[in-house]
Design an enzyme around this catalytic site. Structure first.
Site, PDB file in Angstrom:
ATOM      1  N   SER A 139       0.861  -1.177   0.000  1.00  0.00           N
ATOM      2  CA  SER A 139       0.000   0.000   0.000  1.00  0.00           C
ATOM      3  C   SER A 139       0.902   1.233   0.000  1.00  0.00           C
ATOM      4  CB  SER A 139      -0.876  -0.055   1.259  1.00  0.00           C
ATOM      5  OG  SER A 139      -1.620   1.119   1.392  1.00  0.00           O
ATOM      6  N   LYS A 165      -1.368  -1.027  -4.218  1.00  0.00           N
ATOM      7  CA  LYS A 165      -2.508  -0.173  -3.875  1.00  0.00           C
ATOM      8  C   LYS A 165      -1.969   1.223  -3.636  1.00  0.00           C
ATOM      9  CE  LYS A 165      -4.838   0.043   0.514  1.00  0.00           C
ATOM     10  NZ  LYS A 165      -5.547  -0.742   1.557  1.00  0.00           N
ATOM     11  N   LYS A 167      -2.950   5.227  -2.327  1.00  0.00           N
ATOM     12  CA  LYS A 167      -3.922   6.042  -1.599  1.00  0.00           C
ATOM     13  C   LYS A 167      -4.345   7.193  -2.505  1.00  0.00           C
ATOM     14  CE  LYS A 167      -3.828   3.962   2.400  1.00  0.00           C
ATOM     15  NZ  LYS A 167      -5.038   3.318   2.931  1.00  0.00           N
ATOM     16  N   ASP A 192      -7.243   3.373  -2.853  1.00  0.00           N
ATOM     17  CA  ASP A 192      -7.942   3.423  -1.560  1.00  0.00           C
ATOM     18  C   ASP A 192      -8.178   4.885  -1.169  1.00  0.00           C
ATOM     19  OD1 ASP A 192      -8.904   3.115   0.991  1.00  0.00           O
ATOM     20  OD2 ASP A 192      -7.161   2.040   1.778  1.00  0.00           O
ATOM     21  N   GLU A 217     -11.208   1.187  -3.083  1.00  0.00           N
ATOM     22  CA  GLU A 217     -11.481   0.856  -1.685  1.00  0.00           C
ATOM     23  C   GLU A 217     -12.072   2.058  -0.964  1.00  0.00           C
ATOM     24  OE1 GLU A 217      -8.094  -1.192  -0.037  1.00  0.00           O
ATOM     25  OE2 GLU A 217      -8.558  -0.534   1.991  1.00  0.00           O
ATOM     26  N   ASP A 242     -13.692  -1.258   3.499  1.00  0.00           N
ATOM     27  CA  ASP A 242     -12.680  -1.459   4.549  1.00  0.00           C
ATOM     28  C   ASP A 242     -13.244  -0.889   5.861  1.00  0.00           C
ATOM     29  OD1 ASP A 242     -10.518  -1.250   6.270  1.00  0.00           O
ATOM     30  OD2 ASP A 242      -9.223  -0.141   4.936  1.00  0.00           O
ATOM     31  N   LYS A 266      -9.886  -6.782   8.001  1.00  0.00           N
ATOM     32  CA  LYS A 266      -8.770  -6.599   8.920  1.00  0.00           C
ATOM     33  C   LYS A 266      -9.195  -7.325  10.182  1.00  0.00           C
ATOM     34  CE  LYS A 266      -7.136  -2.367   6.884  1.00  0.00           C
ATOM     35  NZ  LYS A 266      -7.151  -0.900   6.902  1.00  0.00           N
ATOM     36  N   GLY A 294      -4.213  -4.629   6.226  1.00  0.00           N
ATOM     37  CA  GLY A 294      -3.188  -4.436   7.248  1.00  0.00           C
ATOM     38  C   GLY A 294      -3.374  -3.098   7.930  1.00  0.00           C
TER      39      GLY A 294
HETATM   40  O1  OSB Z   1      -6.985   1.898   4.640  1.00  0.00           O
HETATM   41  O2  OSB Z   1      -6.048   0.022   4.345  1.00  0.00           O
HETATM   42  C1  OSB Z   1      -6.069   1.135   4.876  1.00  0.00           C
HETATM   43  C2  OSB Z   1      -2.864   1.690   6.835  1.00  0.00           C
HETATM   44  C3  OSB Z   1      -3.354   2.320   7.942  1.00  0.00           C
HETATM   45  C4  OSB Z   1      -4.697   2.554   8.040  1.00  0.00           C
HETATM   46  C5  OSB Z   1      -5.555   2.204   7.015  1.00  0.00           C
HETATM   47  C6  OSB Z   1      -5.054   1.556   5.897  1.00  0.00           C
HETATM   48  C7  OSB Z   1      -3.683   1.329   5.789  1.00  0.00           C
HETATM   49  C8  OSB Z   1      -3.051   0.749   4.623  1.00  0.00           C
HETATM   50  C9  OSB Z   1      -1.727   0.035   4.789  1.00  0.00           C
HETATM   51  O3  OSB Z   1      -3.472   0.878   3.511  1.00  0.00           O
HETATM   52  C10 OSB Z   1      -1.880  -1.361   5.228  1.00  0.00           C
HETATM   53  C11 OSB Z   1      -0.574  -1.999   5.620  1.00  0.00           C
HETATM   54  O4  OSB Z   1       0.356  -2.004   4.817  1.00  0.00           O
HETATM   55  O5  OSB Z   1      -0.466  -2.504   6.762  1.00  0.00           O
HETATM   56 MG    MG Z   2      -8.287   0.925   3.357  1.00  0.00          MG
END
Ligand code: OSB
Ligand code: MG
Length: 375
Positions: A139, A165, A167, A192, A217, A242, A266, A294
C-alpha cells in the site's frame, strides 16, 4: 486439543516505533507506529497479541487509550477469572460488551497464539489455512509529487509485489492513476480513498472507472452502506469496503445491500480471527471477493494477518508487505521478507511462529502494566 487452562498473568505494553517514512492517507498521516501489545502467560506457555488501534481516531473510533481502558477494565479481568477456554469461546465471553472490536481482537489473538503453542501447532493449522506461502501486496501512501510515487511503484514492481494499492484523495486521484497507467498499463493496481469522497463525487468515480483498477477501496464514509450500493450500481470497477466492515454483522449487511463486490478484512478491526473467518465464509458463499488488509502492524500483528491470508478463499492479494517497507527495527526477530517471486512464506514453528524480542520492546516502550490472576 487441550484448552488454555488458567491465565496467570497479562502484561500490556505500548511501544512507539518510527516508520521509515511518514505514511500519508486521505484521512490521516502516521509517522510513528504506536502499538498496544499483550502478552498472556499460562504456566510455561505464553501468547502475544497486538491491537490494531492507532494513537488517534482518524481511521476508526478506537484508539490505543480506549483499547487499553476496555482491556484492563473489562476484557482482562474476565479472562483472568476464567479457565478452560478455547478460542471459539472468546466472542461469546465478550458479546455483552458493545463494540471495541480492536481491543477484543488483541485478546483473541493472544489466546489463539497461546492455544496453538500449548497444542504444538501453528496458528494457520487452527484456522484451516493450507497455503505455505502467500502473495504479497503493498500500500503506497500519498507523496509530495507524482514522480516520487512513480519511483515507489517502480521499486514495488521490481520486488514483484502481486498487488499495488495507492492512496487517493481529492486532487490526488485521476491525475495520479492516469500517470501510473501510462507507465504501467497492466499492473494489478487498486486505489484506496479512506472514505474521503461523497455522493457528489460520482463524476470523479466514473473517470476512475476507466483505468482498469482492480478495486476502489472505501470511496465514501464508513457508515455509507446505502450510498456505496448506489455508487456500485453505476460503476464497473468493484468497490471494496474497509472502514465500513466493523464486524460480522456489518459485512453481512454490506453484502445483502450489494454495497461492494469486495471486502478488505482486517482481523484486528472485526474482533479477531474467528470473526474474520465468518466474514470470509459469508463472502465466498455470496461471491464477494475477500482479502486480508493491514494496519501497519509490527511483526506481531503482521504474523496473524499472514496466517489468515493462508486460508483458501482469501482470493485477492492482501496488504501484506515486507517488514522493511515500514520499519528499520521491529520487535520480532525474523522480519517478513519477499521471495524472488513476490511471495511471503508462512512463519515456521508453533503458535504465530514469531520470536518476540523483549529487548526491543524495552527500547520502544512508552507504557506498561501487569495484571495477575487472583487464583
Ligand atoms: O486503509 O487500508 C487502509 C494503513 C493504515 C490505516 C488504514 C489503511 C492502511 C493501509 C496500509 O493501507 C496497510 C498496511 O500495509 O499494513
Ligand atoms: Mg483501506
Amino acid at each position: 486439543m487441550e484448552n488454555i487452562g488458567k491465565i496467570d498473568k497479562a502484561e500490556l505494553f505500548v511501544v512507539k516505533i518510527p516508520l521509515v517514512s511518514p505514511f500519508v492517507t486521505g484521512s490521516g498521516t502516521v509517522e510513528y507506529r504506536e502499538s498496544l501489545l499483550l502478552k498472556l502467560t499460562s504456566g510455561e506457555f505464553y501468547g502475544w497479541g497486538e491491537c490494531a488501534a492507532f494513537r488517534d481516531p482518524w481511521y476508526h473510533y478506537e484508539t490505543i487509550d480506549t483499547s487499553l481502558h476496555i482491556a484492563e477494565t473489562y476484557l482482562l479481568p474476565k479472562l483472568l477469572r476464567s479457565s478452560g477456554l478455547i478460542p471459539e469461546m472468546i466472542p461469546e465471553l465478550y458479546s455483552w460488551i458493545s463494540g471495541h472490536n480492536m481491543s477484543k481482537a488483541m485478546i483473541e489473538n493472544s489466546i489463539i497464539d497461546l492455544y496453538a503453542k500449548k497444542n504444538d501447532v501453528p496458528v494457520f493449522h487452527i484456522l484451516g489455512g493450507t497455503r505455505k506461502r502467500i502473495r504479497s501486496g503493498i500500500s503506497l501512501g500519498i507523496t509530495k509529487d507524482i514522480d516520487t510515487l512513480l519511483g515507489n511503484i517502480e521499486d514495488a514492481v521490481r520486488k514483484k509485489y502481486h498487488k499495488i494499492k495507492i492512496k487517493i484523495r481529492k486532487g490526488w486521484d485521476v491525475n495520479v492513476v492516469s500517470a501510473i497507467r501510462s507507465s504501467y498499463p497492466y499492473i494489478n493496481l487498486t486505489a484506496d480513498a479512506n472514505g474521503k469522497y461523497s455522493g457528489d463525487d460520482v463524476s470523479i468515480m466514473k473517470v476512475l472507472d476507466k483505468f482498469d483498477l482492480k478495486m476502489i477501496e472505501q470511496p465514501l464514509g464508513p457508515e455509507s452502506l446505502l450510498e456505496h450500493s448506489n455508487l456500485q450500481k453505476q460503476m464497473n470497477t468493484p468497490l471494496c469496503l474497509d472502514e465500513s466492515i466493523t464486524g460480522v454483522r456489518a459485512a453481512e449487511t454490506a453484502v445483502s445491500l450489494k454495497s461492494c463486490k469486495a471486502i478488505c478484512v482486517k482481523q484486528g478491526r472485526v474482533g479477531g480471527l474467528i470473526s474474520a473467518l465468518k466474514i470470509k465464509d459469508h463472502c465466498v458463499e455470496n461471491r464477494v471477493r475477500v482479502w486480508c488488509g493491514g494496519m501497519l502492524e509490527t511483526g506481531i500483528g503482521r504474523a496473524f494477518n499472514l496466517h489468515l491470508q493462508s486460508i483458501e478463499g482469501f482470493g485477492f492479494p492482501g496488504d501484506i508487505s515486507e517488514t522493511s517497507r515500514y520499519f528499520k527495527e521491529d520487535i520480532v526477530k525474523d522480519p517478513v521478507v519477499l521471495d524472488r517471486d513476490g511471495y511471503i512464506e508462512l512463519p515456521h514453528g508453533n503458535g504465530a511462529g514469531i520470536d518476540v524480542d523483549e529487548k526491543k520492546i524495552e527500547k520502544f516502550l512508552v507504557f506498561r502494566k501487569k495484571m495477575v490472576s487472583e487464583k
